[in-house]
Scaffold this motif. Structure first.
Motif, short mmCIF file in Angstrom:
data_model
loop_
_atom_site.label_atom_id
_atom_site.label_comp_id
_atom_site.label_asym_id
_atom_site.label_seq_id
_atom_site.Cartn_x
_atom_site.Cartn_y
_atom_site.Cartn_z
N GLN A 182 36.40 -65.46 -23.68
CA GLN A 182 37.37 -65.63 -22.61
C GLN A 182 38.41 -64.53 -22.60
O GLN A 182 38.99 -64.24 -21.55
CB GLN A 182 38.05 -66.99 -22.72
CG GLN A 182 37.14 -68.16 -22.37
CD GLN A 182 37.91 -69.46 -22.22
OE1 GLN A 182 39.09 -69.54 -22.57
NE2 GLN A 182 37.24 -70.48 -21.72
N ASN A 193 33.39 -67.90 -11.69
CA ASN A 193 32.66 -68.51 -12.80
C ASN A 193 31.25 -67.96 -12.91
O ASN A 193 30.28 -68.71 -13.05
CB ASN A 193 32.64 -70.04 -12.65
CG ASN A 193 34.00 -70.67 -12.83
OD1 ASN A 193 34.76 -70.27 -13.70
ND2 ASN A 193 34.30 -71.67 -12.01
N SER A 214 29.00 -73.76 -13.45
CA SER A 214 29.75 -74.78 -12.74
C SER A 214 30.04 -75.94 -13.68
O SER A 214 29.44 -76.05 -14.75
CB SER A 214 28.99 -75.27 -11.50
OG SER A 214 27.74 -75.83 -11.86
N GLY A 215 30.94 -76.79 -13.28
CA GLY A 215 31.34 -77.90 -14.12
C GLY A 215 32.60 -77.57 -14.89
O GLY A 215 33.49 -76.89 -14.39
N SER A 216 32.66 -78.03 -16.12
CA SER A 216 33.85 -77.88 -16.95
C SER A 216 33.87 -76.52 -17.63
O SER A 216 33.86 -76.41 -18.86
CB SER A 216 33.93 -79.01 -17.97
OG SER A 216 33.94 -80.27 -17.35
N THR A 217 33.92 -75.49 -16.84
CA THR A 217 33.83 -74.14 -17.39
C THR A 217 35.07 -73.72 -18.17
O THR A 217 35.02 -72.77 -18.94
CB THR A 217 33.56 -73.12 -16.28
OG1 THR A 217 34.59 -73.22 -15.29
CG2 THR A 217 32.21 -73.40 -15.62
N ASN A 218 36.18 -74.41 -17.98
CA ASN A 218 37.39 -74.08 -18.71
C ASN A 218 37.24 -74.32 -20.20
O ASN A 218 38.01 -73.78 -21.00
CB ASN A 218 38.58 -74.88 -18.17
CG ASN A 218 39.91 -74.36 -18.67
OD1 ASN A 218 40.18 -73.17 -18.62
ND2 ASN A 218 40.75 -75.26 -19.15
N ASP A 219 36.26 -75.12 -20.59
CA ASP A 219 36.03 -75.42 -22.00
C ASP A 219 35.17 -74.38 -22.69
O ASP A 219 34.98 -74.46 -23.91
CB ASP A 219 35.36 -76.80 -22.15
CG ASP A 219 36.24 -77.93 -21.66
OD1 ASP A 219 35.68 -78.96 -21.22
OD2 ASP A 219 37.47 -77.79 -21.72
N GLN A 266 30.63 -81.39 -18.68
CA GLN A 266 29.31 -80.94 -18.32
C GLN A 266 29.39 -79.55 -17.70
O GLN A 266 30.26 -79.29 -16.86
CB GLN A 266 28.66 -81.91 -17.34
CG GLN A 266 27.23 -81.58 -16.99
CD GLN A 266 26.30 -81.82 -18.15
OE1 GLN A 266 26.52 -82.74 -18.94
NE2 GLN A 266 25.27 -81.01 -18.27
N VAL A 267 28.50 -78.68 -18.13
CA VAL A 267 28.42 -77.32 -17.62
C VAL A 267 26.99 -77.07 -17.18
O VAL A 267 26.03 -77.39 -17.89
CB VAL A 267 28.84 -76.29 -18.67
CG1 VAL A 267 28.62 -74.87 -18.14
CG2 VAL A 267 30.29 -76.49 -19.06
N GLN A 268 26.84 -76.49 -16.01
CA GLN A 268 25.55 -76.11 -15.50
C GLN A 268 25.49 -74.59 -15.38
O GLN A 268 26.44 -73.97 -14.93
CB GLN A 268 25.26 -76.75 -14.15
CG GLN A 268 25.19 -78.27 -14.17
CD GLN A 268 26.57 -78.91 -14.12
OE1 GLN A 268 27.45 -78.46 -13.39
NE2 GLN A 268 26.76 -79.96 -14.91
N ALA A 294 30.78 -74.24 -25.80
CA ALA A 294 32.00 -75.03 -25.72
C ALA A 294 32.35 -75.55 -27.10
O ALA A 294 31.65 -75.27 -28.08
CB ALA A 294 31.83 -76.18 -24.73
#
Length: 116
Positions: free
Chosen positions: A54, A77, A25-30, A1-3, A100
């Motif tokens: 990226q 982020n 915020s959240g799974s920003t690495n994806d 989840q990304v916000q 993502a």
């Protein structure tokens, strides 16, 4: 989840500048690509304004290239859109976007109005 939460919009005079921020915020690495889109009310158009990968590669719409700069603060982020030499055609709702592998995420938008 990304916000995604945008901020920085507002009213600006023609020729002025604004800096938009998108806090992720959240799974920003994806996230492979972050971008800014805008919706122009007069034509109900959605336009990709700018994007950044990226690796740092950037892409701009021809209508904003040279005036807008997209950047990122990886540690925080946060994605930025520095807008300069604004004109009335830049008036729009601006949306932060994150791509993502399996999903796309959107912010709520922030309104930019350029007074003429």
């Amino acid at each position: 989840q990304v916000q995604l939460v945008e901020s920085g919009g507002g009213l600006v005079q023609a020729g002025g500048s604004l800096r938009l921020s998108c806090a992720a915020s959240g799974s920003t690495n994806d996230i492979a690509v972050f971008g800014w889109y805008r919706q122009v009310p007069e034509n109900q158009q959605y336009e990709r304004v700018a994007s950044i990968t990226q690796s740092g590669h950037t892409l701009y719409a021809s209508s904003v290239e040279g005036r807008f700069t997209i950047s990122r603060d990886t540690a925080k982020n946060t994605i930025f859109l520095q807008m300069s030499s604004l004109n009335s055609e830049d008036t729009a709702a601006y949306y932060c976007h994150a791509k993502a592998w399996l999903r796309d995420f959107w912010g709520q938008g922030t309104q930019v109005t350029v007074a003429s």
